[in-house]
Design a protein around this motif. Structure first.
Motif, PDB file in Angstrom:
ATOM      1  N   THR A  17      33.370  22.049  49.963  1.00 37.53           N
ATOM      2  CA  THR A  17      34.629  22.772  50.087  1.00 37.53           C
ATOM      3  C   THR A  17      34.807  23.645  48.855  1.00 37.53           C
ATOM      4  OG1 THR A  17      35.572  20.937  51.341  1.00 37.53           O
ATOM      5  CG2 THR A  17      37.125  22.521  50.388  1.00 37.53           C
ATOM      6  N   TYR A  18      35.201  24.887  49.103  1.00 37.38           N
ATOM      7  CA  TYR A  18      35.369  25.881  48.045  1.00 37.38           C
ATOM      8  C   TYR A  18      36.716  26.561  48.196  1.00 37.38           C
ATOM      9  CZ  TYR A  18      30.381  25.390  47.126  1.00 37.38           C
ATOM     10  OH  TYR A  18      29.151  24.893  46.792  1.00 37.38           O
ATOM     11  N   GLU A  19      37.133  27.228  47.136  1.00 39.12           N
ATOM     12  CA  GLU A  19      38.360  28.019  47.187  1.00 39.12           C
ATOM     13  C   GLU A  19      38.148  29.307  46.404  1.00 39.12           C
ATOM     14  OE1 GLU A  19      42.545  26.344  47.228  1.00 39.12           O
ATOM     15  OE2 GLU A  19      42.368  27.055  45.156  1.00 39.12           O
ATOM     16  N   LEU A  20      38.371  30.416  47.080  1.00 44.34           N
ATOM     17  CA  LEU A  20      38.424  31.721  46.431  1.00 44.34           C
ATOM     18  C   LEU A  20      39.878  32.009  46.116  1.00 44.34           C
ATOM     19  CD1 LEU A  20      36.045  33.816  48.711  1.00 44.34           C
ATOM     20  CD2 LEU A  20      35.724  33.401  46.270  1.00 44.34           C
ATOM     21  N   VAL A  21      40.165  32.416  44.897  1.00 39.65           N
ATOM     22  CA  VAL A  21      41.520  32.820  44.529  1.00 39.65           C
ATOM     23  C   VAL A  21      41.461  34.310  44.183  1.00 39.65           C
ATOM     24  CG1 VAL A  21      43.467  32.519  42.962  1.00 39.65           C
ATOM     25  CG2 VAL A  21      42.133  30.526  43.714  1.00 39.65           C
ATOM     26  N   PHE A  22      42.146  35.096  44.977  1.00 40.09           N
ATOM     27  CA  PHE A  22      42.217  36.546  44.770  1.00 40.09           C
ATOM     28  C   PHE A  22      43.482  36.840  43.971  1.00 40.09           C
ATOM     29  CE2 PHE A  22      39.798  35.771  48.580  1.00 40.09           C
ATOM     30  CZ  PHE A  22      38.767  36.688  48.516  1.00 40.09           C
ATOM     31  N   HIS A  23      43.341  37.466  42.820  1.00 39.29           N
ATOM     32  CA  HIS A  23      44.475  37.779  41.949  1.00 39.29           C
ATOM     33  C   HIS A  23      45.073  39.113  42.426  1.00 39.29           C
ATOM     34  CE1 HIS A  23      43.497  34.464  39.183  1.00 39.29           C
ATOM     35  NE2 HIS A  23      42.293  34.670  39.679  1.00 39.29           N
ATOM     36  N   ALA A  24      45.732  39.039  43.571  1.00 35.53           N
ATOM     37  CA  ALA A  24      46.234  40.228  44.262  1.00 35.53           C
ATOM     38  C   ALA A  24      47.392  40.890  43.542  1.00 35.53           C
ATOM     39  CB  ALA A  24      46.649  39.849  45.688  1.00 35.53           C
ATOM     40  N   GLY A  25      48.234  40.113  42.895  1.00 35.57           N
ATOM     41  CA  GLY A  25      49.415  40.671  42.238  1.00 35.57           C
ATOM     42  C   GLY A  25      49.071  41.708  41.190  1.00 35.57           C
ATOM     43  N   ASP A  26      48.073  41.430  40.386  1.00 30.88           N
ATOM     44  CA  ASP A  26      47.649  42.395  39.369  1.00 30.88           C
ATOM     45  C   ASP A  26      47.204  43.697  40.024  1.00 30.88           C
ATOM     46  OD1 ASP A  26      48.147  40.463  37.428  1.00 30.88           O
ATOM     47  OD2 ASP A  26      46.045  39.823  37.329  1.00 30.88           O
ATOM     48  N   TYR A  27      46.437  43.579  41.109  1.00 29.79           N
ATOM     49  CA  TYR A  27      45.974  44.771  41.823  1.00 29.79           C
ATOM     50  C   TYR A  27      47.147  45.535  42.442  1.00 29.79           C
ATOM     51  CZ  TYR A  27      44.238  47.696  45.538  1.00 29.79           C
ATOM     52  OH  TYR A  27      44.018  48.780  46.363  1.00 29.79           O
ATOM     53  N   LEU A  28      48.069  44.822  43.085  1.00 28.83           N
ATOM     54  CA  LEU A  28      49.201  45.486  43.743  1.00 28.83           C
ATOM     55  C   LEU A  28      50.067  46.223  42.731  1.00 28.83           C
ATOM     56  CD1 LEU A  28      50.050  42.693  46.324  1.00 28.83           C
ATOM     57  CD2 LEU A  28      49.040  44.939  46.820  1.00 28.83           C
ATOM     58  N   ARG A  29      50.266  45.633  41.567  1.00 30.83           N
ATOM     59  CA  ARG A  29      51.032  46.321  40.515  1.00 30.83           C
ATOM     60  C   ARG A  29      50.276  47.551  40.010  1.00 30.83           C
ATOM     61  NH1 ARG A  29      52.898  40.852  38.729  1.00 30.83           N
ATOM     62  NH2 ARG A  29      55.132  40.848  39.141  1.00 30.83           N
ATOM     63  N   GLY A  36      39.010  46.538  41.448  1.00 31.88           N
ATOM     64  CA  GLY A  36      39.642  45.915  40.295  1.00 31.88           C
ATOM     65  C   GLY A  36      40.356  44.608  40.573  1.00 31.88           C
ATOM     66  N   VAL A  37      40.075  43.970  41.711  1.00 32.13           N
ATOM     67  CA  VAL A  37      40.697  42.681  42.019  1.00 32.13           C
ATOM     68  C   VAL A  37      39.856  41.563  41.393  1.00 32.13           C
ATOM     69  CG1 VAL A  37      41.416  41.067  43.830  1.00 32.13           C
ATOM     70  CG2 VAL A  37      41.634  43.537  44.193  1.00 32.13           C
ATOM     71  N   LYS A  38      40.493  40.772  40.547  1.00 31.79           N
ATOM     72  CA  LYS A  38      39.813  39.612  39.970  1.00 31.79           C
ATOM     73  C   LYS A  38      39.769  38.512  41.012  1.00 31.79           C
ATOM     74  CE  LYS A  38      41.153  36.309  36.752  1.00 31.79           C
ATOM     75  NZ  LYS A  38      41.799  35.903  35.502  1.00 31.79           N
ATOM     76  N   ILE A  39      38.604  37.867  41.115  1.00 30.65           N
ATOM     77  CA  ILE A  39      38.402  36.781  42.079  1.00 30.65           C
ATOM     78  C   ILE A  39      37.806  35.595  41.327  1.00 30.65           C
ATOM     79  CG2 ILE A  39      37.267  36.079  44.213  1.00 30.65           C
ATOM     80  CD1 ILE A  39      36.910  39.127  44.790  1.00 30.65           C
ATOM     81  N   THR A  40      38.370  34.428  41.553  1.00 30.64           N
ATOM     82  CA  THR A  40      37.857  33.202  40.944  1.00 30.64           C
ATOM     83  C   THR A  40      37.402  32.274  42.058  1.00 30.64           C
ATOM     84  OG1 THR A  40      39.529  33.482  39.211  1.00 30.64           O
ATOM     85  CG2 THR A  40      38.384  31.367  39.291  1.00 30.64           C
ATOM     86  N   LEU A  41      36.239  31.657  41.871  1.00 32.73           N
ATOM     87  CA  LEU A  41      35.697  30.714  42.849  1.00 32.73           C
ATOM     88  C   LEU A  41      35.715  29.314  42.255  1.00 32.73           C
ATOM     89  CD1 LEU A  41      34.219  30.092  45.542  1.00 32.73           C
ATOM     90  CD2 LEU A  41      32.074  30.511  44.296  1.00 32.73           C
ATOM     91  N   TYR A  42      36.258  28.368  43.039  1.00 30.22           N
ATOM     92  CA  TYR A  42      36.322  26.968  42.636  1.00 30.22           C
ATOM     93  C   TYR A  42      35.573  26.111  43.652  1.00 30.22           C
ATOM     94  CZ  TYR A  42      40.197  28.429  39.668  1.00 30.22           C
ATOM     95  OH  TYR A  42      40.974  29.058  38.725  1.00 30.22           O
ATOM     96  N   ARG A  43      34.960  25.056  43.169  1.00 31.45           N
ATOM     97  CA  ARG A  43      34.413  24.021  44.048  1.00 31.45           C
ATOM     98  C   ARG A  43      35.444  22.899  44.069  1.00 31.45           C
ATOM     99  NH1 ARG A  43      30.195  22.162  46.881  1.00 31.45           N
ATOM    100  NH2 ARG A  43      29.720  19.953  46.759  1.00 31.45           N
ATOM    101  N   ILE A  44      35.790  22.446  45.265  1.00 29.84           N
ATOM    102  CA  ILE A  44      36.824  21.416  45.450  1.00 29.84           C
ATOM    103  C   ILE A  44      36.145  20.096  45.780  1.00 29.84           C
ATOM    104  CG2 ILE A  44      38.900  20.779  46.739  1.00 29.84           C
ATOM    105  CD1 ILE A  44      39.124  23.476  45.222  1.00 29.84           C
TER     106      ILE A  44
END
Length: 118
Positions: free
Chosen positions: A62-74, A21-29
């Protein structure tokens, strides 16, 4: 056609299980520009159902993965409603070769690590 692709997964090291249930967003930089190119949520194995950047869409850069960990931890009861030590976890990395890249996140409420996997 590009043969490179990107996969990821999240492991909850505090509980010793995959992080579902961890949301992950991928960005191209590119310079100061962040362009969102994909978004996924981890399944019961802590993985996305498909590569977050599939074959045919790969470009070196160059890429960036952003893991929305806070939602999962809660949601998993590992964090309260207040300010979190870890909320969004960004991992910026480069992909230069037209091959498989795997960038996992090993997560706990107070720390994380990553590596280039296989």
């Amino acid at each position: 056609m590009a043969e490179g692709f990107l996969t990821t997964h999240v492991l909850d090291t505090a509980r010793g299980i995959p992080a579902q249930g961890v949301k992950i967003t991928l960005y191209r930089i590119s310079g100061m520009s962040h362009r969102k190119i994909a978004e996924a949520v981890t399944n019961a194995d802590g993985r996305t159902d498909a590569p977050i950047l599939p074959k045919g869409t790969f470009r070196p850069g160059t890429y960036e993965l952003v893991f929305h960990a806070g939602d999962y931890l809660r949601a998993s009861g590992q964090a309260g409603d207040g300010v979190l030590f870890l909320d969004e976890v960004p991992i910026r990395f480069g992909m230069a070769e037209d091959t498989h890249y795997h960038v996992p996140l090993l997560l706990s409420p107070f720390g994380y690590s990553t590596y280039r996997g296989s």
